[in-house]
Scaffold this active site. Structure first.
Site, short mmCIF file in Angstrom:
data_model
loop_
_atom_site.label_atom_id
_atom_site.label_comp_id
_atom_site.label_asym_id
_atom_site.label_seq_id
_atom_site.Cartn_x
_atom_site.Cartn_y
_atom_site.Cartn_z
N ASP A 1 0.83 -1.20 0.00
CA ASP A 1 0.00 0.00 0.00
C ASP A 1 0.87 1.27 0.00
O ASP A 1 2.10 1.19 -0.03
CB ASP A 1 -0.92 -0.06 1.24
CG ASP A 1 -2.31 0.48 0.96
OD1 ASP A 1 -2.44 1.36 0.08
OD2 ASP A 1 -3.26 0.04 1.63
N TRP B 1 -3.34 3.38 -5.58
CA TRP B 1 -4.67 3.92 -5.91
C TRP B 1 -4.70 4.71 -7.23
O TRP B 1 -5.59 5.53 -7.44
CB TRP B 1 -5.19 4.80 -4.77
CG TRP B 1 -4.76 4.34 -3.41
CD1 TRP B 1 -5.01 3.11 -2.87
CD2 TRP B 1 -3.99 5.06 -2.44
NE1 TRP B 1 -4.44 3.02 -1.61
CE2 TRP B 1 -3.82 4.21 -1.33
CE3 TRP B 1 -3.44 6.33 -2.40
CZ2 TRP B 1 -3.11 4.59 -0.19
CZ3 TRP B 1 -2.74 6.73 -1.27
CH2 TRP B 1 -2.58 5.87 -0.18
N GLY B 2 -3.70 4.50 -8.10
CA GLY B 2 -3.67 5.25 -9.36
C GLY B 2 -3.14 6.66 -9.18
O GLY B 2 -3.15 7.46 -10.13
N ASP C 1 -10.18 3.42 -3.51
CA ASP C 1 -10.86 2.28 -2.89
C ASP C 1 -12.30 2.15 -3.39
O ASP C 1 -13.07 3.13 -3.38
CB ASP C 1 -10.87 2.42 -1.36
CG ASP C 1 -9.51 2.11 -0.76
OD1 ASP C 1 -8.54 1.98 -1.53
OD2 ASP C 1 -9.43 2.02 0.47
C1 GLA Z 1 -6.03 1.15 1.55
C2 GLA Z 1 -6.16 0.17 0.38
C3 GLA Z 1 -7.26 -0.84 0.70
C4 GLA Z 1 -6.95 -1.57 2.00
C5 GLA Z 1 -6.73 -0.58 3.13
C6 GLA Z 1 -6.19 -1.24 4.38
O1 GLA Z 1 -7.16 1.94 1.67
O2 GLA Z 1 -6.42 0.83 -0.81
O3 GLA Z 1 -7.39 -1.77 -0.36
O4 GLA Z 1 -5.81 -2.36 1.81
O5 GLA Z 1 -5.81 0.44 2.76
O6 GLA Z 1 -5.93 -0.35 5.41
#
Ligand code: GLA
Length: 397
Positions: free
Chosen positions: A156, A191-192, A212
């Protein structure tokens, strides 16, 4: 021409040809995820509070026994909150209350079911839920994962430093994973935010291309909620960047989590398959309605996702809320999704010319939700599509 000049011109000619030759296919060459990974992830349903060894084991049991394993689901992925701290040597420590048997025993258990185990970390100092991140521990963590028998790592992008390079950070973890010698799928999750489709092909097996996912059909919110429709629109222009071993990732599935209707979840699953997206179920696998099971186990649609050519489909026609999406398949056919975003049922037509076919071409048509071969069609295919619904067919000239 002197010998030297001749030599020089040969070198120039060779260099010229090298420049003209097609560039090698971009993509991480770790042998993993040649087709989009399929499995399950804990986050969408269980989040931080609900994750535990018991949930991971029960999900592995479910996949092994409910038909999902036979349909191709193999990765059982723990998301955030499996970890609590680091020991005095800097080794990452699993939560002893929620994972009392430890991660090695869990991996052994998941492997004994013929499945694979995935883990989660972060390129910053802390994960998104505030647990220790991998920054400065990349090689140590990668080796630990390999020792445990981990098969899939999602990294992440929370708590990163101002100006931290995403490409450099993820390349570091890619190399750390490669150094273990264990084949491990590497999932980039920023996340792009830094357009990973432009740089992540040789770095990760998949990269999140969007924020997300939210379990809703249309959630355009002031903070930019990513409902299904928002994600479809964001994925459409990215189709040229995906291919075997390197996929755009529109996030884990929400099918079965309760925020959408069965028709809407069918659109969700159909379009993820059309995108060659990872199919990571995100629901409670121990408590599924027959409708949800039928979606996740639709082998006709899964075959579209897993088509070995690995081309991402895109929208080929739009008339207001009525859309035609098409994906080129390895057998010369097309997967076509007729998507109705409107509030009423409507007839939608796919014109052969929009699929790259001459109008005179006869083709076999199979309905992938009715699981039925339809009559041969020439020039176009039309169907009545429910509101917020999809008709998905496989077309084979
Ligand atoms: C981010 C990621 C999610 C998930 C959460 C966990 O938001 O994009 O997919 O893994 O963290 O905290």
């Amino acid at each position: 021409m002197s010998r030297m000049l001749k030599c020089l011109s040969m070198i120039c000619l060779a260099a010229g040809f090298a420049l003209l030759a097609p560039a090698p296919a971009r993509g991480l060459d770790n042998g993993a995820a040649r087709t989009p990974p399929m499995g399950w992830n804990s986050w969408n349903k269980f989040a931080c509070k609900g994750i535990s060894e018991a949930v991971i084991r029960a999900s592995a049991d479910a996949i092994a026994s409910n038909g999902m394993k036979d349909a191709g689901y193999q990765y059982v992925n723990m998301d955030d909150c499996w970890q609590v701290s680091r020991d005095s040597s800097g080794n990452i420590v699993a939560d002893p209350e929620k994972f009392p048997s430890g991660i090695k025993a869990l991996a052994d258990y998941v492997h004994s079911k013929g499945l694979k185990l995935g883990i989660y970390t972060d390129a910053g100092t802390k994960t998104c839920a505030g647990r220790p991140g991998s920054m400065g521990h990349e090689y140590q963590d990668a080796q630990q994962y390999a020792n445990w028998g981990i098969d899939y790592v999602k990294e992440d992008w929370c708590s990163t430093l101002p100006g931290q390079s995403s490409e450099a950070s993820y390349t570091l973890m890619r190399d750390a994973l490669a150094a273990t010698g264990r084949p491990i799928v590497f999932s980039i999750c920023e996340w792009g935010s830094t357009k990973p489709w432009l740089w992540a092909g040789p770095v990760g097996n998949l990269w999140r291309s969007t924020g997300d996912i939210q379990d809703c059909w249309d959630c355009k919110k002031s903070w930019g909620g990513n409902g299904l429709l928002q994600i479809l629109d964001q994925m459409d222009p990215l189709y040229s960047y995906a291919g075997p071993g390197h996929w755009n990732d529109p996030d884990m599935l929400e099918v079965g989590n309760g925020g959408m209707t069965t028709d809407e979840y069918r659109v969700h699953f159909s379009l993820w398959a059309l995108f060659s997206a990872p199919l990571l179920a995100g629901n409670d696998l121990q408590h599924m309605t027959p409708e949800v099971r039928d979606i996740l186990l639709n082998k006709d649609v899964i075959a579209i996702d897993q088509d070995p050519m690995g081309i991402q489909g895109h929208r080929v026609h739009k008339a207001g809320d009525l859309e035609v999406w098409s994906k080129q398949l390895g057998d010369g056919g097309r997967a076509v999704a007729l998507v109705n975003r409107s509030a009423t049922p409507a007839t939608i037509s796919a014109d052969w010319r929009d699929l790259g076919y001459p109008p005179s071409l006869p083709a076999a048509v199979r309905d992938l939700w009715a699981h039925k071969d339809l009559a041969q069609h020439t020039g176009s295919f039309s169907a009545e599509v429910p509101s917020h619904g999809v008709v998905m067919v496989r077309i084979k000239p």
